[in-house]
Write a protein that holds these residues in place. Structure first.
Motif, PDB file in Angstrom:
ATOM      1  N   TYR A  44       0.803  -1.225   0.000  1.00  0.00           N
ATOM      2  CA  TYR A  44       0.000   0.000   0.000  1.00  0.00           C
ATOM      3  C   TYR A  44       0.835   1.275   0.000  1.00  0.00           C
ATOM      4  O   TYR A  44       0.286   2.368  -0.160  1.00  0.00           O
ATOM      5  CB  TYR A  44      -0.945   0.000   1.206  1.00  0.00           C
ATOM      6  N   ALA A  45       2.117   1.154   0.200  1.00  0.00           N
ATOM      7  CA  ALA A  45       2.990   2.329   0.236  1.00  0.00           C
ATOM      8  C   ALA A  45       3.459   2.669  -1.168  1.00  0.00           C
ATOM      9  O   ALA A  45       4.027   1.824  -1.872  1.00  0.00           O
ATOM     10  CB  ALA A  45       4.185   2.064   1.148  1.00  0.00           C
ATOM     11  N   GLY A  46       3.215   3.913  -1.595  1.00  0.00           N
ATOM     12  CA  GLY A  46       3.639   4.343  -2.909  1.00  0.00           C
ATOM     13  C   GLY A  46       5.073   4.830  -2.916  1.00  0.00           C
ATOM     14  O   GLY A  46       5.771   4.827  -1.898  1.00  0.00           O
ATOM     15  N   ASP A  47       5.511   5.277  -4.088  1.00  0.00           N
ATOM     16  CA  ASP A  47       6.848   5.858  -4.221  1.00  0.00           C
ATOM     17  C   ASP A  47       6.911   7.216  -3.526  1.00  0.00           C
ATOM     18  O   ASP A  47       7.997   7.692  -3.173  1.00  0.00           O
ATOM     19  CB  ASP A  47       7.197   6.004  -5.702  1.00  0.00           C
ATOM     20  N   PHE A  48       5.756   7.840  -3.368  1.00  0.00           N
ATOM     21  CA  PHE A  48       5.589   9.047  -2.553  1.00  0.00           C
ATOM     22  C   PHE A  48       4.494   8.730  -1.530  1.00  0.00           C
ATOM     23  O   PHE A  48       3.480   8.121  -1.879  1.00  0.00           O
ATOM     24  CB  PHE A  48       5.159  10.249  -3.390  1.00  0.00           C
ATOM     25  N   ILE A  49       4.693   9.147  -0.286  1.00  0.00           N
ATOM     26  CA  ILE A  49       3.723   8.848   0.756  1.00  0.00           C
ATOM     27  C   ILE A  49       3.302  10.126   1.470  1.00  0.00           C
ATOM     28  O   ILE A  49       4.151  10.904   1.912  1.00  0.00           O
ATOM     29  CB  ILE A  49       4.301   7.862   1.805  1.00  0.00           C
ATOM     30  N   LEU A  50       1.982  10.344   1.556  1.00  0.00           N
ATOM     31  CA  LEU A  50       1.435  11.354   2.458  1.00  0.00           C
ATOM     32  C   LEU A  50       1.159  10.631   3.773  1.00  0.00           C
ATOM     33  O   LEU A  50       0.474   9.605   3.776  1.00  0.00           O
ATOM     34  CB  LEU A  50       0.143  11.937   1.901  1.00  0.00           C
ATOM     35  N   TYR A  51       1.674  11.181   4.875  1.00  0.00           N
ATOM     36  CA  TYR A  51       1.690  10.421   6.129  1.00  0.00           C
ATOM     37  C   TYR A  51       1.144  11.272   7.264  1.00  0.00           C
ATOM     38  O   TYR A  51       1.736  12.276   7.661  1.00  0.00           O
ATOM     39  CB  TYR A  51       3.122  10.000   6.428  1.00  0.00           C
ATOM     40  N   GLY A  52      -0.012  10.859   7.778  1.00  0.00           N
ATOM     41  CA  GLY A  52      -0.625  11.573   8.890  1.00  0.00           C
ATOM     42  C   GLY A  52      -0.700  10.707  10.126  1.00  0.00           C
ATOM     43  O   GLY A  52      -0.740   9.480  10.038  1.00  0.00           O
TER      44      GLY A  52
END
Length: 326
Positions: free
Chosen positions: A256-264
């Motif tokens: 589920y982790a992309g090459d870019f991650i938005l992380y909250g």
């Protein structure tokens, strides 16, 4: 979110005004559509009132409401220069609305009785709510419009709320300006990201949520407006499909982790079980520092002011990785 029965914003936010975090509820009522977008429809005017179609059926509201209470939809009102007299603490705590909320009283959520008493004292002529469970209580105080969370696109939600307060033109101008800003940088963002993927991950106590384009956090900008791709496990169900979110384990992160991650991270939650895990630390996005931490209390909203700020944050984030090897 009553331990997240539906994990919608209704459960997370508005319901807490009167009850401990309950989940969102569905509605069978329909809302009129005009020229492809939803607006409150005028009925027969009578003594300064009009009838609008709502998610609870037709409701008679003032033609020009002046004293408004909303338990969630604050940014939509502020974006068209309408200031309610009372708003929920969850909406007022949105840092993107800082400086715009002077004079708005925070809804007292100590108990159902204190909330209702506070609202009644203001003698509102319109209440706008996200919370179906409180609809009947609110309706005994003033004309109440219940808006089902997640039923409308961000644009149509904004248009509908603006139409309740006779601000359709202001909303349309705001939408056009926002869409122009999104379109202006689209090619640049697509060029930077290329074939790489983007994912949204949010940590709650012992639960990791992943979202697509239908659960705020700026997903509508990333996936719908820019056309960026998510990992297949997200893309197929939460962007191309109808699923809004999924709870995953630490062990599932690589899928589920992309090459870019938005992380909250939920305020007060301990994210160490994710941050300190070898699976997290070995993710390509983490190793390459392509992680954008976001403030959960801000990104959980989908109002036009929040979306505008998210857009600026995304542009700065991707531009910082313009020279990264694809």
């Amino acid at each position: 979110m009553n331990a997240f029965s539906r994990r919608t914003f209704a459960g997370m936010l508005g319901v807490a005004a009167l009850t401990p975090l309950l989940g969102g509820c569905s509605s069978e009522a329909t809302v009129s559509v005009q020229e492809g977008s939803e607006t409150a429809q005028d009925g027969a005017a009578d003594n300064g009132t009009r009838t609008v179609d709502t998610d609870k059926g037709p409701v008679e509201i003032p033609t020009d409401p002046k004293t408004i209470v909303s338990d969630y939809y604050l940014g939509e009102l502020l974006a068209v220069d309408v200031k309610p007299v009372i708003a929920s603490p969850y909406a007022l705590n949105n840092p993107f609305l800082a400086g715009m909320c002077d004079g708005i009283e925070e809804l007292n959520t100590v108990s159902a009785e204190t909330s209702l008493e506070m609202i009644a004292e203001k003698q509102p002529d319109l209440i706008i709510t996200i919370t179906e469970a409180d609809y009947e209580k609110y309706s005994k105080i003033a004309p109440t419009v219940y808006i089902q969370d997640g039923k409308r696109s961000d644009e149509d939600l904004f248009r509908y709320i603006a139409s309740l307060v006779n601000k359709e033109d202001a909303a349309e101008a705001y939408i056009n300006e926002f869409n122009d800003k999104v379109a202006t940088v689209k090619d640049e963002m697509v060029s930077i990201v290329g074939d790489r993927t983007v994912s949204i991950l949010e940590v709650w106590p012992q639960e990791i949520y992943t979202m697509g384009s239908r659960f705020a956090r700026g997903g509508s900008i990333l996936y719908d407006m820019w056309g960026l791709k998510a990992p297949e496990a997200i893309q197929s169900t939460m962007v191309d499909g109808d699923e809004t979110y999924k709870v995953i384990s630490v062990e599932a992160l690589p899928d589920y982790a992309g090459d870019f991650i938005l992380y909250g991270v939920l305020d007060g939650a301990d994210s160490a079980y994710v941050d300190d895990s070898q699976l997290w630390q070995n993710l390509p996005a983490v190793k390459a520092d392509r992680v954008l931490p976001y403030e959960q209390v801000a990104f959980m909203h989908r109002d036009p002011i929040t979306l505008t700020n998210q857009l600026d944050i995304f542009v700065d984030f991707f531009r910082a990785h313009e020279n990264d090897a694809a």
